[in-house]
Design a protein around this motif. Structure first.
Motif, PDB file in Angstrom:
ATOM      1  N   MET A   1     -28.925 -24.893   8.566  1.00 17.28           N
ATOM      2  CA  MET A   1     -28.300 -25.852   9.419  1.00 17.28           C
ATOM      3  C   MET A   1     -29.112 -25.881  10.700  1.00 17.28           C
ATOM      4  N   ASN A   2     -29.322 -26.967  11.268  1.00 11.08           N
ATOM      5  CA  ASN A   2     -30.255 -26.851  12.633  1.00 11.08           C
ATOM      6  C   ASN A   2     -28.985 -26.757  13.702  1.00 11.08           C
ATOM      7  N   HIS A   3     -29.378 -25.695  14.616  1.00 11.58           N
ATOM      8  CA  HIS A   3     -28.701 -25.696  15.834  1.00 11.58           C
ATOM      9  C   HIS A   3     -28.643 -26.566  16.865  1.00 11.58           C
ATOM     10  N   ALA A  26     -15.343 -27.086  21.317  1.00 13.19           N
ATOM     11  CA  ALA A  26     -14.346 -27.552  20.338  1.00 13.19           C
ATOM     12  C   ALA A  26     -14.936 -28.362  19.306  1.00 13.19           C
ATOM     13  N   GLN A  27     -16.308 -28.256  19.137  1.00 11.45           N
ATOM     14  CA  GLN A  27     -17.363 -29.257  18.241  1.00 11.45           C
ATOM     15  C   GLN A  27     -16.881 -28.594  16.874  1.00 11.45           C
ATOM     16  N   ASP A  28     -16.724 -29.605  15.826  1.00 10.95           N
ATOM     17  CA  ASP A  28     -16.639 -29.170  14.505  1.00 10.95           C
ATOM     18  C   ASP A  28     -17.838 -28.561  13.805  1.00 10.95           C
ATOM     19  N   TYR A  29     -18.953 -28.806  14.530  1.00  5.77           N
ATOM     20  CA  TYR A  29     -20.307 -28.626  13.997  1.00  5.77           C
ATOM     21  C   TYR A  29     -20.460 -27.023  14.210  1.00  5.77           C
ATOM     22  N   PRO A  30     -20.651 -26.223  13.178  1.00  6.77           N
ATOM     23  CA  PRO A  30     -20.529 -24.643  13.409  1.00  6.77           C
ATOM     24  C   PRO A  30     -21.734 -24.342  14.408  1.00  6.77           C
ATOM     25  N   ALA A  31     -22.873 -24.910  14.217  1.00  3.87           N
ATOM     26  CA  ALA A  31     -24.203 -24.473  14.690  1.00  3.87           C
ATOM     27  C   ALA A  31     -24.428 -25.233  16.070  1.00  3.87           C
ATOM     28  N   THR A  32     -23.144 -25.143  17.039  1.00  2.00           N
ATOM     29  CA  THR A  32     -23.101 -25.661  18.443  1.00  2.00           C
ATOM     30  C   THR A  32     -23.260 -24.539  19.230  1.00  2.00           C
ATOM     31  N   GLU A  80     -33.911 -27.407  18.727  1.00  2.00           N
ATOM     32  CA  GLU A  80     -34.614 -28.442  18.735  1.00  2.00           C
ATOM     33  C   GLU A  80     -33.898 -29.637  19.234  1.00  2.00           C
ATOM     34  N   TYR A  81     -32.658 -29.473  19.074  1.00  2.00           N
ATOM     35  CA  TYR A  81     -31.858 -30.618  19.384  1.00  2.00           C
ATOM     36  C   TYR A  81     -30.756 -30.265  20.627  1.00  2.00           C
ATOM     37  N   ALA A  82     -30.510 -31.220  21.528  1.00  2.00           N
ATOM     38  CA  ALA A  82     -29.609 -30.916  22.791  1.00  2.00           C
ATOM     39  C   ALA A  82     -28.722 -32.186  23.162  1.00  2.00           C
ATOM     40  N   ILE A  83     -27.750 -31.943  23.813  1.00  2.00           N
ATOM     41  CA  ILE A  83     -26.980 -32.941  24.455  1.00  2.00           C
ATOM     42  C   ILE A  83     -26.616 -32.433  25.650  1.00  2.00           C
ATOM     43  N   PHE A  84     -27.290 -33.266  26.794  1.00  2.00           N
ATOM     44  CA  PHE A  84     -26.666 -33.032  28.203  1.00  2.00           C
ATOM     45  C   PHE A  84     -25.629 -33.709  28.610  1.00  2.00           C
ATOM     46  N   LEU A  85     -24.486 -32.702  28.914  1.00  2.61           N
ATOM     47  CA  LEU A  85     -23.091 -33.351  29.014  1.00  2.61           C
ATOM     48  C   LEU A  85     -22.944 -33.010  30.700  1.00  2.61           C
ATOM     49  N   ASP A  86     -22.706 -34.249  31.179  1.00  2.00           N
ATOM     50  CA  ASP A  86     -22.132 -34.030  32.782  1.00  2.00           C
ATOM     51  C   ASP A  86     -20.894 -33.288  32.765  1.00  2.00           C
ATOM     52  N   VAL A  95     -18.850 -35.142  17.786  1.00  6.15           N
ATOM     53  CA  VAL A  95     -19.974 -35.808  18.256  1.00  6.15           C
ATOM     54  C   VAL A  95     -21.041 -35.386  17.731  1.00  6.15           C
ATOM     55  N   VAL A  96     -21.201 -33.782  17.707  1.00  7.39           N
ATOM     56  CA  VAL A  96     -22.452 -33.098  17.353  1.00  7.39           C
ATOM     57  C   VAL A  96     -22.509 -33.203  15.691  1.00  7.39           C
ATOM     58  N   SER A  97     -21.649 -33.234  15.042  1.00 12.89           N
ATOM     59  CA  SER A  97     -21.614 -33.544  13.724  1.00 12.89           C
ATOM     60  C   SER A  97     -22.105 -34.956  13.195  1.00 12.89           C
ATOM     61  N   GLU A  98     -21.867 -35.856  14.222  1.00 13.61           N
ATOM     62  CA  GLU A  98     -22.211 -37.414  13.941  1.00 13.61           C
ATOM     63  C   GLU A  98     -23.728 -37.620  14.111  1.00 13.61           C
ATOM     64  N   VAL A  99     -24.012 -36.906  15.329  1.00 14.64           N
ATOM     65  CA  VAL A  99     -25.339 -37.208  15.821  1.00 14.64           C
ATOM     66  C   VAL A  99     -26.365 -36.285  15.088  1.00 14.64           C
ATOM     67  N   MET A 100     -26.039 -35.241  14.500  1.00 16.99           N
ATOM     68  CA  MET A 100     -27.142 -34.357  13.658  1.00 16.99           C
ATOM     69  C   MET A 100     -26.879 -35.101  12.204  1.00 16.99           C
ATOM     70  N   SER A 101     -26.046 -35.964  11.657  1.00 22.85           N
ATOM     71  CA  SER A 101     -25.913 -36.663  10.538  1.00 22.85           C
ATOM     72  C   SER A 101     -27.279 -37.749  10.727  1.00 22.85           C
ATOM     73  N   ARG A 102     -27.180 -38.168  11.943  1.00 24.79           N
ATOM     74  CA  ARG A 102     -27.851 -39.559  12.055  1.00 24.79           C
ATOM     75  C   ARG A 102     -29.383 -38.921  12.288  1.00 24.79           C
ATOM     76  N   PHE A 103     -29.613 -37.664  12.890  1.00 24.97           N
ATOM     77  CA  PHE A 103     -30.953 -37.340  13.181  1.00 24.97           C
ATOM     78  C   PHE A 103     -31.547 -37.003  11.625  1.00 24.97           C
ATOM     79  N   SER A 104     -30.663 -36.611  10.831  1.00 24.98           N
ATOM     80  CA  SER A 104     -31.229 -36.245   9.595  1.00 24.98           C
ATOM     81  C   SER A 104     -31.917 -37.408   8.486  1.00 24.98           C
ATOM     82  N   THR A 105     -31.514 -38.624   9.179  1.00 27.52           N
ATOM     83  CA  THR A 105     -32.031 -39.777   8.686  1.00 27.52           C
ATOM     84  C   THR A 105     -33.407 -40.394   8.840  1.00 27.52           C
TER      85      THR A 105
END
Length: 336
Positions: A1-3, A26-32, A80-86, A95-105
């Motif tokens: 799993m990508n962090h 609170a992200q449901d993606y464990p590798a956050t 290798e992946y990052a979100i910059f949250l104000d 959100v992290v689960s969904e963006v990582m699912s999209r990155f995998s495509t």
């Protein structure tokens, strides 16, 4: 799993910071992972950050501005992946689960998603940003000078290796702020953009209610055009030096042009409004008519609304300017 790292850059936002950090944790993606960079805050931000202990990677630096915080974060990121949250915004738990699912495509340089708009107190307004989705090949359009529709900083997830092709960027003077400009637009010169067509976070707008012409937190309406022009010039230099890509001298963007439109027409005398439309509106009209992201219906509607600014009745003209410039004004009308 990508962090994935959620990077929160903070300066004197103690009233909102805990909510931002809590939403990242609170992200449901464990590798956050969560990194908080405090840019020399003078309020109670440090004490808030320290309460989280080892749950966040805390970095306290001297004040250098948002650009310096981005530069530092991108240099030290070990994912290798990052979100910059104000630090005044929040992310929804998936959100992290969904963006990582999209990155995998695919080989996406960026995955963007909508943000719901909340007011300064955190109450939903019913609006969201952006209202237009870009094509995947935003880099091609950028090389033609068009800035593509993007959410604000918090609505973007990046491939860090793509960011490092543009960053670090200069930090001096007026360029202390606006780091998200270089991330949002510079990254598409390295790869395509994927869009998730639903809201996965909330964007806080301060002092920009439905009766306001402004819909920008960081810069005054009259300063935004100058700042955008300077940032485009810097991005051109970076693209040429680091990517061997030549961007055009001028750029096109309706959000930028409407700031010029509003500062020139809002609450202006009848004669001044006509003078601006006849003499100085060429770039504004071009950003509507030639806009590659808009439908014909949207172009015609915006042209008609803009024309109403030429009527002698000032209250109608000012209402139209607010409607064009501020999504919150549109929601108010739609809700009647």
């Amino acid at each position: 799993m990508n962090h994935v790292t959620v990077v929160i850059c903070n300066y004197n936002y103690e009233n909102f910071l805990a909510s931002a950090i809590d939403s990242a944790l609170a992200q449901d993606y464990p590798a956050t992972d969560v990194m908080v960079i405090d840019d020399g805050s003078t309020d109670g931000s440090r004490a808030i950050i320290e309460q989280y202990g080892a749950r966040v990677r805390a970095i306290f630096k001297e004040n250098g501005g948002q650009v310096s915080a981005y530069n530092y974060a991108i240099e030290i990121l070990d994912t290798e992946y990052a979100i910059f949250l104000d630090s005044d915004d929040i992310l929804y738990p998936s959100v992290v689960s969904e963006v990582m699912s999209r990155f995998s495509t695919g080989s996406w340089a960026k995955v963007q998603f909508r943000l719901d708009v909340m007011d300064g107190a955190g109450a939903p307004t019913g609006a969201h940003v952006p209202n237009t989705e870009p094509p995947a090949d935003c880099g091609r359009l950028l090389r033609g000078g068009w800035l593509y529709p993007s959410p604000p900083a918090s609505g973007n997830a990046y491939r860090v290796s793509a960011l490092r092709r543009i960053f670090p960027v200069p930090e001096e003077g007026i360029n202390r702020y606006g780091a998200d400009f270089y991330a949002i637009y510079g990254v598409v010169l390295s790869g395509p953009v994927a869009t998730i067509s639903k809201s996965l976070g909330s964007y806080r707008v301060h002092n920009a209610g439905s009766g306001s012409v402004s819909f920008a937190n960081s810069e005054q309406l009259t300063k935004a055009p100058k700042a955008f022009g300077m940032r485009w010039a810097i991005l051109r230099n970076l693209a040429r030096a680091r990517l061997q890509i030549e961007l055009p001298p001028e750029f096109h963007d309706f959000s930028h042009e409407k700031a010029t439109f509003c500062s020139s027409v809002y609450q202006a005398p009848f004669a001044s409004r006509w003078r601006w439309m006849l003499r100085d509106s060429r770039s504004y009209l071009h950003a509507i008519v030639a806009n590659p992201f808009w439908s014909v219906k949207k172009k015609l509607g915006t042209l008609v609304l803009s024309g109403l600014c030429l009527v002698p009745y000032s209250p109608l003209s000012d209402f139209v300017v607010r409607y064009i410039s501020n999504p919150l004004a549109r929601r108010r009308v739609a809700g009647r």
